[in-house]
Design an enzyme around this catalytic site. Structure first.
Site, PDB file in Angstrom:
ATOM      1  N   ASP A   1       0.831  -1.204   0.000  1.00  0.00           N
ATOM      2  CA  ASP A   1       0.000   0.000   0.000  1.00  0.00           C
ATOM      3  C   ASP A   1       0.873   1.264   0.000  1.00  0.00           C
ATOM      4  O   ASP A   1       0.536   2.264  -0.628  1.00  0.00           O
ATOM      5  CB  ASP A   1      -0.872   0.059   1.260  1.00  0.00           C
ATOM      6  CG  ASP A   1      -1.733  -1.171   1.475  1.00  0.00           C
ATOM      7  OD1 ASP A   1      -1.346  -2.244   1.002  1.00  0.00           O
ATOM      8  OD2 ASP A   1      -2.767  -1.046   2.147  1.00  0.00           O
TER       9      ASP A   1
ATOM     10  N   GLU B   1      -7.353 -10.511  -4.602  1.00  0.00           N
ATOM     11  CA  GLU B   1      -7.140 -11.657  -3.708  1.00  0.00           C
ATOM     12  C   GLU B   1      -8.325 -12.616  -3.700  1.00  0.00           C
ATOM     13  O   GLU B   1      -8.328 -13.582  -2.939  1.00  0.00           O
ATOM     14  CB  GLU B   1      -6.854 -11.156  -2.290  1.00  0.00           C
ATOM     15  CG  GLU B   1      -5.511 -10.437  -2.200  1.00  0.00           C
ATOM     16  CD  GLU B   1      -5.252  -9.812  -0.832  1.00  0.00           C
ATOM     17  OE1 GLU B   1      -6.215  -9.658  -0.062  1.00  0.00           O
ATOM     18  OE2 GLU B   1      -4.084  -9.484  -0.552  1.00  0.00           O
TER      19      GLU B   1
HETATM   20  C1  BGC Z   1      -5.844  -5.794   0.094  1.00  0.00           C
HETATM   21  C2  BGC Z   1      -4.338  -5.677  -0.113  1.00  0.00           C
HETATM   22  C3  BGC Z   1      -3.788  -4.686   0.887  1.00  0.00           C
HETATM   23  C4  BGC Z   1      -4.179  -5.033   2.306  1.00  0.00           C
HETATM   24  C5  BGC Z   1      -3.793  -3.982   3.313  1.00  0.00           C
HETATM   25  C6  BGC Z   1      -6.112  -6.181   1.536  1.00  0.00           C
HETATM   26  O1  BGC Z   1      -7.501  -6.252   1.743  1.00  0.00           O
HETATM   27  O2  BGC Z   1      -6.364  -6.779  -0.756  1.00  0.00           O
HETATM   28  O3  BGC Z   1      -4.068  -5.253  -1.423  1.00  0.00           O
HETATM   29  O4  BGC Z   1      -2.399  -4.662   0.789  1.00  0.00           O
HETATM   30  O5  BGC Z   1      -5.587  -5.171   2.390  1.00  0.00           O
HETATM   31  O6  BGC Z   1      -4.417  -2.767   3.028  1.00  0.00           O
END
Ligand code: BGC
Length: 767
Positions: free
Chosen positions: A359, A487
């Site tokens: 992020d 994801e």
């Molecule tokens: C997201 C990731 C992110 C993480 C922390 C997850 O829900 O899919 O891309 O790095 O949250 O914000």
């Protein structure tokens, strides 16, 4: 949608106390100053539902990993940001009865976060079971000017009685994390003292020996006249010190306790100096007094807003939303300390362990690049540079060459422990390379490549070169078994975004090597030696770039998110019957994985990063295909789509998605702001305005803008720092660009070149 807070340009106002929303309000009302942070918890005792949180930047605990089925390569521990010494606490008794608003009638409750000057105010009237009415007013801040200092003014006004009021300001180290794997107690006491008007408490973590020492002093007054307590009792218990003060008060008196607090850690001082440092800091704060401390704090906020405010005319909610995001980003990371980073929840909760994710590179760097002096973004890059050896170890642990930066980290070591993410969500490595490019492109600081960038780029490239598979039959390189940014699907082959960013990294590393070779040949030779980099290795990178495989959906003429994406049943989000969204709360994980629904920008993340490579038709086809399939169940999602929608002239869509990111926490859009705010996505919100509505880009050392005005706004303006020049861009019927400070800036607006100079505004008709 429920409205939690009243609209206001600068304030977040909670009116009336609703215990079931207390956690959301506590998150929203968090204060921080880069060094420490606290949730909007009450000073006095509260026996209702609350998430107590006092966090100290960089202080964490290696909580032993808990997983169902251990897989080789999992890290042994997960870094948890620690709930540490509670320094805001002031217990109150009215004629012997404890003030606890869960146990009395509460009238006129207000909790207000002032974003302009960074403080939290609260007021209410409590009616207890003896029918005593007491008005409470509190105000507190964590100094932005002196980050080890906090101060609280807590006023008690008996409205209908004369009586005895006791105030018990304390420091409490007996605090726990809600999120700990084995209910372990993480802290132990080192030292403490309770004297009259000077208490300190020095605690250390049971592992890693992090130490925090807090000290406090108090001042009592009645309607601005200093008074002494009738009685003062010292309390010194395990992990706890306090000064119990009693005062005889009459109806209408205004008894104010001012609590001065210092908090220092052994990240900054030697263990043996800690107590002295905290005591001398609190003495100094006490001597300055609340008003002077507040004045300095306020001035620091004034200059922050001078650099990075965004104003919106004609839409109060949007104005409040954007300032809320900028405010929290400024509170979370101030950029002086290269050892610190930005956790997805900042100082507002325990979730995500308070650790560093991709992020930072993908979302936060652009914000800090345009709103702060360049050394701040540079420090974020150096943070990763300093973790390079750990990233190399991490790659070796998984059997690869080069460096694989962790998915989640505090000190450079991987903390994440779900195989499909820890081992497979390797696109994160690309974001770290991309951030180097972004920084160099924005600031023009190419020397950074020689000093730090090359080493990171080469080691990441080595990882990619080792991680690809050569498919002989197809004469193509492939990347198998990965998880993309989406994801909601794991272990896929050839995620388009991952393949794209991997081959881009190789190309950028080669370009950077050429640059350093031509401009800093002595450094180049040293680096080649240090990295043991041979020509054949770079030739292999070139071959990979030439033969990288990119999945494509021929019928739709769009990039395929991964191999086989079209085998999935194709349904659009709008076709889902009511009650299905969010799917992550309503569907089994298995059903999510098999569906075509996309959690967050994936192909679009690549189109955002490498925007210049694609023509508008390609961008449009991909957006039109992927957006309707995206559920935006990561807070990081809507901003990227909003930016691309702006670029495509889909103004309504851009605005709709923007609203979703801007007020995500204020409106508790994803029903999860109770456990903390989405700090990293707040940078995405800023990007939606400046990169999206404003169309900001930097190409070949020049700024580009192509702004539009969302229909429901009358006007908006944003500030950007570009190479030490501060510009104000106002977008209304016309676009007005003013140089506030610094040298002249060349700026391209709607494809026309202009120069912003002092005393000469650029004014262009908005098309
Ligand atoms: C997201 C990731 C992110 C993480 C922390 C997850 O829900 O899919 O891309 O790095 O949250 O914000």
């Amino acid at each position: 949608m429920r409205e939690y807070f009243n609209s206001d340009d600068w304030l977040i106002i909670e009116e009336g106390f609703e215990p079931e929303y207390n956690r959301v309000s506590e998150s929203a009302m968090s204060l921080g100053n880069g060094h420490m942070g606290i949730r909007g918890n009450f000073e006095e005792k509260y026996s209702g539902d609350s998430l107590s949180g006092t966090y100290y930047a960089g202080i964490y605990y290696p909580d032993k990993t808990k997983v169902g089925w251990w897989k080789n390569g999992y890290p042994e521990w997960f870094a948890k940001v620690l709930n540490g010494i509670n320094f805001i606490g002031i217990d109150v008794k009215i004629n012997g009865l404890e003030l606890d608003i869960a146990k009395c009638t509460v009238i006129d409750f207000q909790r207000i976060l002032n974003m302009k000057h960074g403080y939290l105010e609260r007021s209410f009237v409590a009616v207890d079971k003896n029918n005593n009415k007491t008005k409470i007013i509190s105000k507190r801040f964590l100094s932005m000017a002196e980050s080890e200092i906090a101060a609280i003014k807590y006023t008690v006004i008996p409205l209908n009685y004369d009586g005895e009021i006791t105030l018990n300001p304390y420091l409490d180290g007996k605090v726990v994390n809600e999120d700990s794997n084995y209910d372990e107690y993480f802290w132990e006491e080192v030292d403490k003292k309770a004297e009259d008007n000077l208490c300190y408490l020095n605690m250390r973590t049971k592992k890693l020996d992090f130490r925090v020492s807090c000290a406090m002093k108090y001042e009592l007054s009645n309607k601005n006249d200093k008074i002494q307590p009738k009685e003062m009792t010292l309390i010194s218990e395990e992990d706890y010190v306090a000064n119990l003060l009693s005062v005889s008060a009459k109806t209408g008196d205004e008894i104010t306790l001012t609590k001065y607090i210092s908090a220092v850690t052994n990240r900054d001082y030697d263990n043996e100096d800690l107590v002295n440092k905290s005591v001398s800091a609190v003495n100094k704060a006490y001597e300055s007094g609340f008003d002077n401390l507040f004045e300095a704090h306020k001035e620091t906020w004034d200059s922050k807003w001078e650099e990075n405010d965004i104003t919106i005319v004609g839409d109060k909610k949007a104005q409040q939303g954007i300032r809320f995001n900028i405010f929290h980003l400024n509170q979370t990371y101030t950029g002086e300390d290269q050892r610190l980073n930005i956790g997805p929840k900042g100082f507002t909760g325990e979730k995500y362990g308070g650790s560093t994710y991709w992020d930072t590179e993908a979302y936060c760097i652009p914000f800090y690049l345009s709103t702060s002096p360049s050394k701040i973004a540079k420090n974020l890059l150096i943070y990763r540079y300093n973790h390079l050896e750990k990233a190399k170890e991490n790659a070796r642990k998984l059997g690869f060459k080069g460096a694989l930066y962790p998915m989640v980290t505090m000190n450079g070591e991987e903390c994440h422990n779900e195989w499909e993410i820890t081992f497979e969500e390797i696109h994160r490595n690309g974001a770290i390379a991309y951030a180097i490019y972004n920084y160099v492109n924005y600031t023009g600081d190419k020397k950074h490549l020689a000093d730090y960038g090359i080493e990171v780029l080469v080691e990441i490239s080595r990882f990619w070169a080792d991680r690809v598979n050569y498919n002989k039959a197809k004469d193509k390189y492939m990347i198998l078994g990965v998880t993309g940014p989406n994801e909601y699907e794991n272990n896929v082959n050839n995620n388009w975004y991952t393949n794209t960013i991997a081959s881009w990294t190789l190309g950028y590393a080669m370009e950077a090597l050429d640059y350093v070779k031509s401009e800093y040949s002595d450094i180049y030779d040293r680096l080649l030696n240090k990295l043991e980099l041979k020509e054949q290795e770079v030739d292999k990178w070139k071959d990979i770039i030439d033969k990288m495989y990119y999945p494509y959906i021929e019928d739709e003429k769009v990039f395929s998110q991964q191999d086989g994406y079209m085998d999935k049943e194709q349904i659009l989000v709008k076709e889902l019957p009511e009650g299905n969204l969010p799917i992550n709360q309503n569907w089994s994980w298995d059903r999510i994985l098999r569906s075509c629904f996309i959690k967050q920008a994936d192909v679009m993340q690549g189109i955002y990063f490498f925007n210049e490579r694609y023509d508008m038709d390609t961008i449009k086809r991909n957006f039109d295909f992927y957006e309707p399939r995206t559920v935006h169940e990561s807070s990081l999602s809507p901003c990227i789509y909003s930016i691309i929608a702006s670029q495509l002239g889909y103004e309504k869509k851009a605005y709709e998605l923007y609203l979703r990111t801007a007020r995500l926490d204020l409106d508790n859009y994803n029903c999860d702001s109770d456990d903390g705010l989405h700090i990293t996505s707040m940078a995405g919100t800023w990007m939606s305005v400046v990169h999206g509505f404003g169309g900001l880009k930097v190409k070949d050392n020049e700024l580009y803008l192509s702004p539009f005005l969302p229909k429901s706004w009358q006007e908006y303006s944003f500030r950007i720092l570009f190479r030490d020049s501060l510009l104000n861009v106002k977008v209304g019927n016309s676009v007005v660009i003013e140089l506030i400070s610094g040298d002249d800036v060349t700026i391209n607006v709607f494809k026309q070149k202009y120069t912003a100079t002092k005393n000469n505004k650029i004014e262009i008709k908005n098309n």
